[in-house]
Each structure stands twice: as structure tokens, then as C-alpha cells.
Design a protein around this motif. Structure first.
Motif, PDB file in Angstrom:
ATOM      1  N   ASP A   1      -9.756   6.080  -0.043  1.00 49.16           N
ATOM      2  CA  ASP A   1      -8.581   6.032   0.822  1.00 49.16           C
ATOM      3  C   ASP A   1      -8.289   7.448   1.288  1.00 49.16           C
ATOM      4  OD1 ASP A   1      -6.342   4.798   2.102  1.00 49.16           O
ATOM      5  OD2 ASP A   1      -5.119   5.874   0.645  1.00 49.16           O
TER       6      ASP A   1
ATOM      7  N   TRP B   1      -5.039  19.966  10.624  1.00 49.60           N
ATOM      8  CA  TRP B   1      -6.176  20.370  11.454  1.00 49.60           C
ATOM      9  C   TRP B   1      -5.730  21.473  12.406  1.00 49.60           C
ATOM     10  CZ3 TRP B   1      -7.679  21.035  16.417  1.00 49.60           C
ATOM     11  CH2 TRP B   1      -9.065  21.105  16.657  1.00 49.60           C
TER      12      TRP B   1
ATOM     13  N   TYR C   1       0.818  -1.224   0.000  1.00 55.16           N
ATOM     14  CA  TYR C   1       0.000   0.000   0.000  1.00 55.16           C
ATOM     15  C   TYR C   1       0.847   1.267   0.000  1.00 55.16           C
ATOM     16  CZ  TYR C   1      -2.798   3.700   2.174  1.00 55.16           C
ATOM     17  OH  TYR C   1      -3.381   4.891   2.474  1.00 55.16           O
ATOM     18  N   ARG C   2       1.900   1.249   0.803  1.00 50.50           N
ATOM     19  CA  ARG C   2       2.672   2.488   0.952  1.00 50.50           C
ATOM     20  C   ARG C   2       3.636   2.729  -0.197  1.00 50.50           C
ATOM     21  NH1 ARG C   2       4.325   3.229   7.211  1.00 50.50           N
ATOM     22  NH2 ARG C   2       5.109   1.102   7.058  1.00 50.50           N
TER      23      ARG C   2
ATOM     24  N   ASN D   1       2.790   1.860  21.141  1.00 48.02           N
ATOM     25  CA  ASN D   1       3.901   0.916  21.044  1.00 48.02           C
ATOM     26  C   ASN D   1       3.299  -0.446  20.723  1.00 48.02           C
ATOM     27  OD1 ASN D   1       6.339  -0.374  21.205  1.00 48.02           O
ATOM     28  ND2 ASN D   1       6.365  -0.440  23.450  1.00 48.02           N
TER      29      ASN D   1
ATOM     30  N   LYS E   1       1.473   1.698  11.983  1.00 46.70           N
ATOM     31  CA  LYS E   1       0.731   2.759  12.667  1.00 46.70           C
ATOM     32  C   LYS E   1       0.707   3.997  11.785  1.00 46.70           C
ATOM     33  CE  LYS E   1       0.392   4.792  17.251  1.00 46.70           C
ATOM     34  NZ  LYS E   1      -0.913   4.229  17.576  1.00 46.70           N
ATOM     35  N   GLU E   2      -0.466   4.511  11.524  1.00 43.92           N
ATOM     36  CA  GLU E   2      -0.610   5.697  10.681  1.00 43.92           C
ATOM     37  C   GLU E   2      -0.276   6.954  11.484  1.00 43.92           C
ATOM     38  OE1 GLU E   2      -2.825   5.986   7.195  1.00 43.92           O
ATOM     39  OE2 GLU E   2      -1.089   4.694   7.151  1.00 43.92           O
ATOM     40  N   ARG E   3      -0.154   8.078  10.775  1.00 50.23           N
ATOM     41  CA  ARG E   3       0.243   9.318  11.433  1.00 50.23           C
ATOM     42  C   ARG E   3      -0.764   9.803  12.473  1.00 50.23           C
ATOM     43  NH1 ARG E   3       1.545  13.762   7.126  1.00 50.23           N
ATOM     44  NH2 ARG E   3      -0.317  12.832   6.243  1.00 50.23           N
TER      45      ARG E   3
ATOM     46  N   ARG F   1       4.360   9.244   0.685  1.00 48.09           N
ATOM     47  CA  ARG F   1       2.920   9.359   0.806  1.00 48.09           C
ATOM     48  C   ARG F   1       2.459  10.749   0.413  1.00 48.09           C
ATOM     49  NH1 ARG F   1      -0.861   6.794   4.903  1.00 48.09           N
ATOM     50  NH2 ARG F   1      -2.081   7.711   3.275  1.00 48.09           N
TER      51      ARG F   1
ATOM     52  N   ARG G   1     -11.885   9.949   9.562  1.00 46.22           N
ATOM     53  CA  ARG G   1     -10.968  10.816   8.827  1.00 46.22           C
ATOM     54  C   ARG G   1     -11.704  11.868   7.998  1.00 46.22           C
ATOM     55  NH1 ARG G   1      -5.918   7.059   6.874  1.00 46.22           N
ATOM     56  NH2 ARG G   1      -4.923   6.968   8.930  1.00 46.22           N
TER      57      ARG G   1
ATOM     58  N   PRO H   1      -6.420  10.004   3.434  1.00 45.59           N
ATOM     59  CA  PRO H   1      -5.164   9.992   4.201  1.00 45.59           C
ATOM     60  C   PRO H   1      -5.332  10.626   5.575  1.00 45.59           C
ATOM     61  CG  PRO H   1      -5.105  11.668   2.482  1.00 45.59           C
ATOM     62  CD  PRO H   1      -6.404  10.956   2.325  1.00 45.59           C
ATOM     63  N   ALA H   2      -4.404  10.308   6.460  1.00 46.86           N
ATOM     64  CA  ALA H   2      -4.406  10.901   7.797  1.00 46.86           C
ATOM     65  C   ALA H   2      -4.156  12.401   7.688  1.00 46.86           C
ATOM     66  CB  ALA H   2      -3.336  10.246   8.653  1.00 46.86           C
ATOM     67  N   GLN H   3      -4.733  13.151   8.623  1.00 46.34           N
ATOM     68  CA  GLN H   3      -4.593  14.598   8.615  1.00 46.34           C
ATOM     69  C   GLN H   3      -3.597  15.014   9.689  1.00 46.34           C
ATOM     70  OE1 GLN H   3      -8.234  16.611   9.634  1.00 46.34           O
ATOM     71  NE2 GLN H   3      -7.638  18.515   8.656  1.00 46.34           N
ATOM     72  N   ALA H   4      -2.669  15.888   9.310  1.00 46.14           N
ATOM     73  CA  ALA H   4      -1.740  16.403  10.318  1.00 46.14           C
ATOM     74  C   ALA H   4      -2.536  17.185  11.355  1.00 46.14           C
ATOM     75  CB  ALA H   4      -0.704  17.292   9.645  1.00 46.14           C
ATOM     76  N   GLY H   5      -2.059  17.201  12.592  1.00 48.83           N
ATOM     77  CA  GLY H   5      -2.765  17.932  13.640  1.00 48.83           C
ATOM     78  C   GLY H   5      -3.885  17.141  14.271  1.00 48.83           C
ATOM     79  N   VAL H   6      -4.053  15.887  13.848  1.00 47.43           N
ATOM     80  CA  VAL H   6      -5.093  15.029  14.431  1.00 47.43           C
ATOM     81  C   VAL H   6      -4.440  13.779  15.003  1.00 47.43           C
ATOM     82  CG1 VAL H   6      -7.128  13.631  13.976  1.00 47.43           C
ATOM     83  CG2 VAL H   6      -6.887  15.842  12.854  1.00 47.43           C
TER      84      VAL H   6
ATOM     85  N   PHE I   1      -6.035  10.610  17.070  1.00 45.88           N
ATOM     86  CA  PHE I   1      -7.297  10.106  17.595  1.00 45.88           C
ATOM     87  C   PHE I   1      -7.124   9.462  18.958  1.00 45.88           C
ATOM     88  CE2 PHE I   1      -8.472   9.896  12.976  1.00 45.88           C
ATOM     89  CZ  PHE I   1      -9.423  10.903  13.052  1.00 45.88           C
TER      90      PHE I   1
END
Lengths: 300, 222
Positions: free
Chosen positions: A77, B41, A46-47, A160, A174-176, B31, A244, A79-84, A86
């Protein structure tokens, strides 16, 4: 004029046996080819997919789902958002063990109908004890029962994560934004991750999920709830195809008591941050050093 | 570089995490090149521009489900002011009007009717200060006694909701107190739980007939 010699007969018998053995030995490959298209077989991790390749893969999965499950679906798909980052918290004082969260997970994430699979396992626990050995996820009685409390357990999205460490092919990572995901097309089904997870949060697809066409959730994510192939491991992703794009996870929306709190840990005004600051939260099996992002608390 | 080597202890683990960090950075770059990365965000600069949190509100006039039926057989609901004229809100036990109040269970401690219902106008509620307000604002009434729960509610730690965690992208809908709690008998009732997953690795106890078929064969138990 040819004559059947002993040598000739032995040769013919040898060739026949050899051909039969070869056919038998390669039968699994034929079986395999029936389950996996050539494109899927040759698909990159995927990556490592380029934008165009990813687009092709998503459209191919949509076609394959239409063929296998008879439903037009939309696979995205996001993508992960910076600043988030969860985070999830759960109020054990008000959870009443109704399993609506597990049920919503089952529907949202296109789980196999027959096994009634879900990423959430709700334990009935005895008041005053945190010992899972004496809790049971198989209760059938009306809830909440006398002297019991209820503890839903799902993927803790550890910072971890032992499941990621043990994967021999890096099919999980692990995603961002903190979500541990699986590339279902890269997973080889060795189930090391399932064994490594101290929360028993991963599930193995013994067979491809069977779902009636009208019950398939068409809103699908590549890394989350698209219909998994047979023989791969799957897990809770905090519904990343929903979260997301800003929506709440399905288990939270299904919770009738409001025991579940979800949000962005980096937003100082979020509900989850209020819980972390104002309630005595704890995590499961803290001593293992997995650093979960799933917190439990009781009302003050 | 040389100095950093001397200060950072390069244990095997540290070395690997460095490699991992570099690898991760490389992948992360890959990516961002692939996707139109969403903008980071940030907290909303203007809170008024956020989508609303809509709290479910009851009808402004309360109607009581009764044991009576309409002429066509449908269950009848009666508005309180139909019978309770001004000044006639009394304890139910004293009224004896059971067919009407039959569906009404009183299990809210020893709170008398007049603690919440306005004694002069049965279409209104009133709080401890005497201020009257519509049934639609009933949460105000609950909060004056159940303050800690209201605090939890205000921070999303009590009460069901749907919609968006990110109010910059969409609205949220929330239950109010009486969506779930009957104000006259507020304890949340016992419920029949949804069916649990059939787990191959923790066979359910024998006495659960619906799940027996998913048990391992006997010999695998031992």
C-alpha cells in the motif's frame, strides 16, 4: 406414562418447522461466512486502519490469495506523494485501435480470464464524429480501418467524481494524487457508482476473478490490482501500485504507437504538461462538469 | 469568525463542503500518522542526476533480409556493402537484383535511394546538408522531413516507451523511429486487434460469432 396428546404433537411439529425455517433462513449467513473470514468481516474502513492493522490486513490478503489462487503475491500500500497530481493524455491521431492497452490492463490488474475484462474500452469511431452512439467497442476487423479512428476510454479520474458522491458507504474516494480508488473490502456492491459514472468506467465483479496461478500478477496494491472479491465494484487506478513508485502505467507501456502520455501535472517539464500547453486537448462530456484528468488530442 | 460568516454565503452546498473539508483534513491527518509519508515530489535540482532516457538504436551496419537462404536453410541477410561498392547506390528498379531486394518494399513517396544512403559509402547515411553518419543515428535523417512528429516524439506524444515517468526514480526506454516504421515503407501497417472484453451491457452485434455466447437472452434485448 406419557401419552401423545394433540397438544404435544402440535408443539413438536411447530418446533421442527421452526427449526427448519431458521436453518433455511440462516443458510445465506453460512454461505457468507464461507466467502468472508471473520477478520475480513470485522475489518475497518481502509482510512481508519492503523499502521499495524493495515499490515495485518495486507498479510491476511496475501494468505487468502495463496489459498484461493495458488500464487504467492506481495500486496503493498504505497501512499500518495505530495507534489504529484497524475494526469493522462491520449493522442487520437496515432492510436491505431490495436487494443494492446486493454490487453495489458487485463493482465496487469488480475482481471477474470473468462470475461476478458479490462478497465479500458476502445471505441471504433467514424472520422468527423464524436458520437459514441455510432461508435462500437466490439470491432473485430483489422485496424486502423478506412475512415475510422479509435478512442480508448477508461476511468477519467474526475476531480468532481459523481461515482464518489453516490456511494452510500464511502467505500470509494479521491486520493491526494487525484486517483479515485475503491476499498474492495468496504464496498457493498450496490453498483450506484457504476450507474453514476458517465464514462461507464466501473466494473462489477459478478464472481471472484478466475486466473491460473502462473498468470496472477504478484505485484499487487491494496487499492488497485489485488484480486477482488466477488460482488464488489472495481475501476482503473492508473496502475497506482506502479505509478506511485514512479513507473509508467501498464497500458502506456503496452501502447506500440506511443499515443499515451502520462505524468505529473505539477511538474512543469513533464510530457503531460507539454501536451496540455501545445495541443488542443479536450475532455469527454465536459458539459457534465466532472472535470476529468484524462485528456484527448489530435496531432497539430 | 463572525465577519467571515457574513462574507461567505453559507449555502447548503457550501456548508457541506466545509464539513467535508474538515472531515477530509481529519482523515488526512490520520493517514500521515499511519504511514511514513514519502517526501513531497520536487523537480530535480540537478538534471544530470536524473536517470537516463535510453533510445533504442539500430545496428551501425544495416543488413538487408533477402529471399535467399544460407546453405543450412536459414534466411540470409546481406550487408549493403557486400554488393554496393562505392558509388553504386542506384534506384532499385534499375538493378534487377530481385532475389536480394525481394523483401525490400519501396513505399516512401518518391524519395530516391540516394536521398538517405551515402552514394560514396553504402555503410553510411547522409542528410540534406551532405553530412554523413552511421545507421545508428538514423533518427537524425527522419527528423529533417518529419519535424513536427519529432517535436511530438521529444515530448513523449509519439513513440512507445517503457520504464519510469519519474526519472528521479528510474530510467526510461524509448523506441526510435525505425523500431516501428520500416524506413523504406514507413506507413504503419494494419494490425489484427487484440480480443476485446466481453461486455455484459453492450451485447456485441450478432455477426460476431466468437462473442455470441455472452449475449443476453433474446427477451432481455427488447
Amino acid at each position: 406414562m406419557s401419552r401423545i396428546t394433540r397438544r404435544g404433537a402440535l408443539k413438536a411439529a411447530g418446533i421442527t418447522l421452526g427449526a427448519a425455517a431458521f436453518a433455511k433462513a440462516s443458510a445465506p449467513l453460512v454461505e457468507f461466512a464461507r466467502d468472508v473470514s471473520l477478520d475480513e468481516f470485522l475489518q475497518k474502513h481502509y482510512r481508519e486502519l492503523s499502521a499495524e492493522e493495515l499490515e495485518t490486513v495486507l498479510r491476511r490478503i496475501e494468505e487468502e490469495t495463496l489459498e484461493s489462487h495458488g500464487r504467492e503475491v506481495h500486496v503493498t500500500d504505497t501512499p500518495a506523494q505530495a507534489g504529484v497530481q497524475f494526469g493522462y493524455a491520449l493522442n487520437l491521431s496515432i492510436c491505431n485501435g490495436c487494443r494492446k492497452c486493454a490487453e495489458a490492463c487485463h493482465v496487469e490488474n488480475n482481471h477474470d480470464r473468462k470475461s476478458n475484462n479490462s478497465y479500458i474500452r476502445v471505441f471504433e469511431m467514424t472520422n468527423g464524429s464524436l458520437d459514441f452512439e455510432h461508435g462500437t467497442p466490439h470491432y473485430q476487423n483489422d485496424t486502423p480501418a478506412e475512415n475510422k479512428y479509435y478512442m480508448p476510454v477508461q476511468c477519467q479520474q474526475c476531480d468532481n467524481p459523481p461515482c464518489v458522491d453516490v456511494c452510500p458507504v464511502q467505500a470509494t474516494w479521491k486520493e491526494r494524487d487525484g486517483i479515485v480508488v475503491v476499498d474492495y473490502n468496504w464496498c457493498i456492491g450496490c453498483r450506484y457508482c457504476e450507474a453514476a459514472c458517465p464514462y461507464h468506467a466501473r466494473r462489477f465483479n459478478w464472481q471472484a476473478p478466475e486466473i491460473p496461478p502462473d498468470e496472477v500478477n504478484p505485484n499487487q496494491g491494496y487499492l488497485s490490482n489485488r484480486i477482488r472479491p466477488k460482488g464488489v465494484v472495481e475501476k482503473c487506478t492508473f496502475c497506482l501500485h506502479r505509478t506511485r513508485v514512479g513507473r509508467l502505467p501498464a497500458c502506456l507501456e503496452a501502447c506500440p504507437t506511443g499515443a499515451r502520455v502520462f505524468g505529473n501535472l505539477l511538474d512543469p517539464n513533464s510530457d503531460i504538461r507539454w501536451v496540455l500547453a501545445n495541443r488542443r486537448v479536450f475532455v469527454l462530456k465536459e458539459e457534465l462538469g466532472t472535470k476529468p484528468r484524462f485528456f484527448y488530442f489530435f496531432d497539430a | 469568525l463572525g465577519s467571515s460568516r457574513t462574507t461567505i454565503p453559507m449555502t447548503a452546498r457550501g456548508g457541506w463542503s466545509l464539513v467535508a473539508a474538515v472531515a477530509f483534513a481529519a482523515l488526512a491527518c490520520g493517514r500521515t500518522a499511519r504511514e511514513d509519508a514519502p517526501p513531497p515530489w520536487r523537480p530535480a535540482s540537478d538534471p544530470s542526476a536524473l536517470h537516463p532516457v535510453n533510445i533504442a538504436r539500430p545496428a551501425a551496419s544495416a543488413r538487408l533480409a533477402t529471399e535467399l537462404t544460407e546453405h543450412d536453410g536459414a534466411p540470409a541477410a546481406i550487408g549493403c556493402p557486400t554488393c554496393h561498392l562505392a558509388g553504386t547506390v542506384a534506384r532499385l528498379a534499375e538493378t534487377g537484383a530481385t532475389p536480394v531486394h525481394g523483401a525490400l518494399r519501396l513505399r516512401h513517396g518518391s524519395v530516391p535511394c540516394s536521398a538517405c544512403h551515402d552514394s560514396t559509402d553504402p555503410s553510411l547515411l547522409h542528410d540534406a546538408s551532405g553530412a554523413s553518419f552511421s545507421f545508428a543515428d538514423s533518427m537524425r535523417l527522419c527528423s529533417q522531413c518529419h519535424g513536427s512528429i519529432r517535436t511530438a516524439y521529444d515530448h513523449g506524444a509519439h513513440g512507445g516507451m517503457r520504464g519510469y515517468w519519474d526519472l528521479q526514480r528510474g530510467p526510461r526506454t524509448r523506441n526510435d523511429c525505425i523500431t516501428c516504421h520500416d524506413p523504406h515503407a514507413p506507413a504503419y501497417p494494419q494490425v489484427q486487434p487484440a480480443k476485446g472484453p466481453r461486455d455484459r451491457f453492450a451485447p456485441p452485434p450478432r455477426q460476431t460469432p466468437s462473442l455470441v455466447e455472452y449475449r443476453f437472452p433474446e427477451e432481455r434485448h427488447e
